[in-house]
Design an enzyme around this catalytic site. Structure first.
Site, PDB file in Angstrom:
ATOM      1  N   LEU A 191       5.116   1.691   4.184  1.00  0.00           N
ATOM      2  CA  LEU A 191       5.825  -0.029   4.508  1.00  0.00           C
ATOM      3  C   LEU A 191       7.089   0.694   2.840  1.00  0.00           C
ATOM      4  O   LEU A 191       7.050  -0.630   2.570  1.00  0.00           O
ATOM      5  CB  LEU A 191       4.990  -0.721   4.115  1.00  0.00           C
ATOM      6  CG  LEU A 191       3.383  -1.180   5.097  1.00  0.00           C
ATOM      7  CD1 LEU A 191       2.603  -1.775   5.038  1.00  0.00           C
ATOM      8  CD2 LEU A 191       5.158  -0.605   6.451  1.00  0.00           C
ATOM      9  N   ASP A 193      15.876   3.612   3.518  1.00  0.00           N
ATOM     10  CA  ASP A 193      14.797   2.859   3.032  1.00  0.00           C
ATOM     11  C   ASP A 193      15.032   2.093   1.333  1.00  0.00           C
ATOM     12  O   ASP A 193      14.489   1.042   1.153  1.00  0.00           O
ATOM     13  CB  ASP A 193      13.389   3.508   2.740  1.00  0.00           C
ATOM     14  CG  ASP A 193      12.516   4.124   3.598  1.00  0.00           C
ATOM     15  OD1 ASP A 193      12.979   4.249   4.771  1.00  0.00           O
ATOM     16  OD2 ASP A 193      11.789   4.037   3.217  1.00  0.00           O
ATOM     17  N   SER A 250       6.842   1.551  -0.150  1.00  0.00           N
ATOM     18  CA  SER A 250       6.210   1.695  -1.299  1.00  0.00           C
ATOM     19  C   SER A 250       7.210   2.809  -2.346  1.00  0.00           C
ATOM     20  O   SER A 250       7.124   1.745  -3.692  1.00  0.00           O
ATOM     21  CB  SER A 250       4.435   1.940  -1.594  1.00  0.00           C
ATOM     22  OG  SER A 250       4.696   2.605  -2.407  1.00  0.00           O
ATOM     23  N   SER A 251       7.767   3.731  -2.620  1.00  0.00           N
ATOM     24  CA  SER A 251       7.890   4.422  -3.084  1.00  0.00           C
ATOM     25  C   SER A 251       9.181   3.994  -3.515  1.00  0.00           C
ATOM     26  O   SER A 251      10.038   4.255  -4.334  1.00  0.00           O
ATOM     27  CB  SER A 251       8.294   6.023  -2.929  1.00  0.00           C
ATOM     28  OG  SER A 251       8.412   6.062  -1.508  1.00  0.00           O
ATOM     29  N   PRO A 262       0.812  -1.150  -0.343  1.00  0.00           N
ATOM     30  CA  PRO A 262      -0.227  -0.334   0.251  1.00  0.00           C
ATOM     31  C   PRO A 262       0.840   1.562  -0.044  1.00  0.00           C
ATOM     32  O   PRO A 262       1.788   1.439   1.131  1.00  0.00           O
ATOM     33  CB  PRO A 262      -0.443   0.172   1.819  1.00  0.00           C
ATOM     34  CG  PRO A 262       0.207  -1.342   2.016  1.00  0.00           C
ATOM     35  CD  PRO A 262       0.480  -1.754   1.353  1.00  0.00           C
TER      36      PRO A 262
HETATM   37  C1  MEV Z   1      10.249   7.522   5.838  1.00  0.00           C
HETATM   38  O1  MEV Z   1      10.142   5.637   5.754  1.00  0.00           O
HETATM   39  C2  MEV Z   1      11.719   7.519   6.813  1.00  0.00           C
HETATM   40  C3  MEV Z   1      12.058   8.472   7.260  1.00  0.00           C
HETATM   41  O2  MEV Z   1      13.209   8.482   8.296  1.00  0.00           O
HETATM   42  C4  MEV Z   1      12.663   8.981   6.038  1.00  0.00           C
HETATM   43  C5  MEV Z   1      14.444   8.902   5.039  1.00  0.00           C
HETATM   44  O3  MEV Z   1      14.690   8.202   6.229  1.00  0.00           O
HETATM   45  O4  MEV Z   1      14.570   8.719   4.376  1.00  0.00           O
HETATM   46  C6  MEV Z   1      11.509   9.457   7.352  1.00  0.00           C
END
Ligand code: MEV
Length: 314
Positions: free
Chosen positions: A104, A149, A106-107, A99
């Site tokens: 989670l 990520d 996704s991008s 989702p």
């Molecule tokens: C987003 O999944 C995690 C954040 O720490 C942004 C990032 O690490 O780029 C909010």
């Protein structure tokens, strides 16, 4: 010629937001994936299709002119075409089980799978190069991305991320996560910008929180190495307190966390917050009770396998 790649989503166990400001983070991959197929086409166009829509642009269109949310994939295609002197076009198709906009990954998984799939049309790039290409692509829409990520999506498993470097963590603990979705869609970019504003106004408090987060991540690592799930759960609760202090929680997320905390070892937001998902740390002794408690209150929740394989090109 056609090439397909798949990459997993992720949860952040510790360190979201603070990682953007230089602390470590602990992340793991989850058993929900994005699959991207790409193909060389004779038209001088880059075409991107997904459940969210379709775009077709001329291959020669400068990346700065592209306003679409598909910009990262067009960036990857253009970059590869330039590097390999290809002057026709590429068609890209994205299918996701993750989702979007709920923390989670996704991008990032879309960027990693797209970089894996598109680059394989031309050459076999190392994973490090694919990660860098994915980070550069993600930065076309989210400038402050930490890279955590994309790294977990490319490599899979459980990792400690430290400013571009990462180390796999061999977990001795047999644990599972219950993931519950607030169904409030967030923009990571906006929440990260909000945290940056908090940092500017509360510099001393923010750097103290970064110090505390760093110590907490050290303790979480030790809990994993010592097979201590109770201590790991307490670390999660403490991390949630820090996230509340920087303003990324809200009433709905806190209600969900309170329900999850009743039966799990610990619970917190995962990802950017402001909406999105929470995670609760469980094992066989409390997984069903935690799921039932959240389901009874009509929250969308599920468990997934964690630490699954990263980028896979086929
Ligand atoms: C987003 O999944 C995690 C954040 O720490 C942004 C990032 O690490 O780029 C909010």
């Amino acid at each position: 010629m056609k090439s397909t790649a798949s990459a997993p989503g992720k949860v952040i166990l510790f360190g979201e937001h603070f990682v953007v400001h230089g602390t470590k983070a602990i992340l793991c991959s989850i058993d929900k994936r994005v699959t991207v197929s790409s193909e060389i086409i004779s038209d001088k166009k880059i075409i991107v299709k997904s459940d969210l829509g379709q775009i077709s642009v001329n291959s020669s269109e400068p990346i700065s002119k592209i306003k679409s949310s598909f910009k990262p994939f067009i960036f990857i295609a253009k970059k590869m075409m330039e590097e390999f002197n290809h002057n026709a076009g590429i068609s890209i198709e994205i299918n996701s089980e993750i989702p979007s906009g709920v923390g989670l990954g996704s991008s990032s998984a879309c960027c990693v799978a797209a970089a894996g799939s598109i680059s394989a049309l031309f050459s076999k790039l190392s994973k490090e190069k694919i990660v860098q290409l994915s980070i550069d692509a993600e930065k076309t829409v989210f400038e402050r991305a930490s890279g955590a990520d994309t790294t977990i999506s490319a490599h899979g498993g459980i990792i400690e991320y430290d400013m571009g470097e990462f180390h796999p963590i061999k977990s001795k603990i047999s644990f599972s996560l219950v993931i519950a979705n607030s169904t409030i869609i967030h923009s990571t970019n906006k929440v990260v910008t909000k945290v940056n504003e908090f940092r500017k106004k509360n510099n001393v408090e923010f750097s103290e929180l970064c110090n505390q987060e760093s110590k907490l991540i050290q303790k979480a690592q030790e809990s994993i190495m010592n097979n201590d799930i109770v201590s790991l759960g307490k670390c999660m609760n403490e991390n949630q307190m820090y996230l509340e202090k920087i303003g990324v929680s809200n009433e709905k997320l806190q209600t969900m966390i309170a329900i999850a905390e009743r039966s799990s070892f610990g619970a917190k937001i995962t990802g950017a917050g402001g909406g999105g998902c929470i995670i609760a740390l469980v094992n066989d002794s409390n997984i069903n009770e935690t799921l039932q408690n959240l389901k009874r209150e009509k929250y969308e929740c599920f468990t997934t396998k964690i630490g699954v394989e990263g980028l896979n090109t086929f």
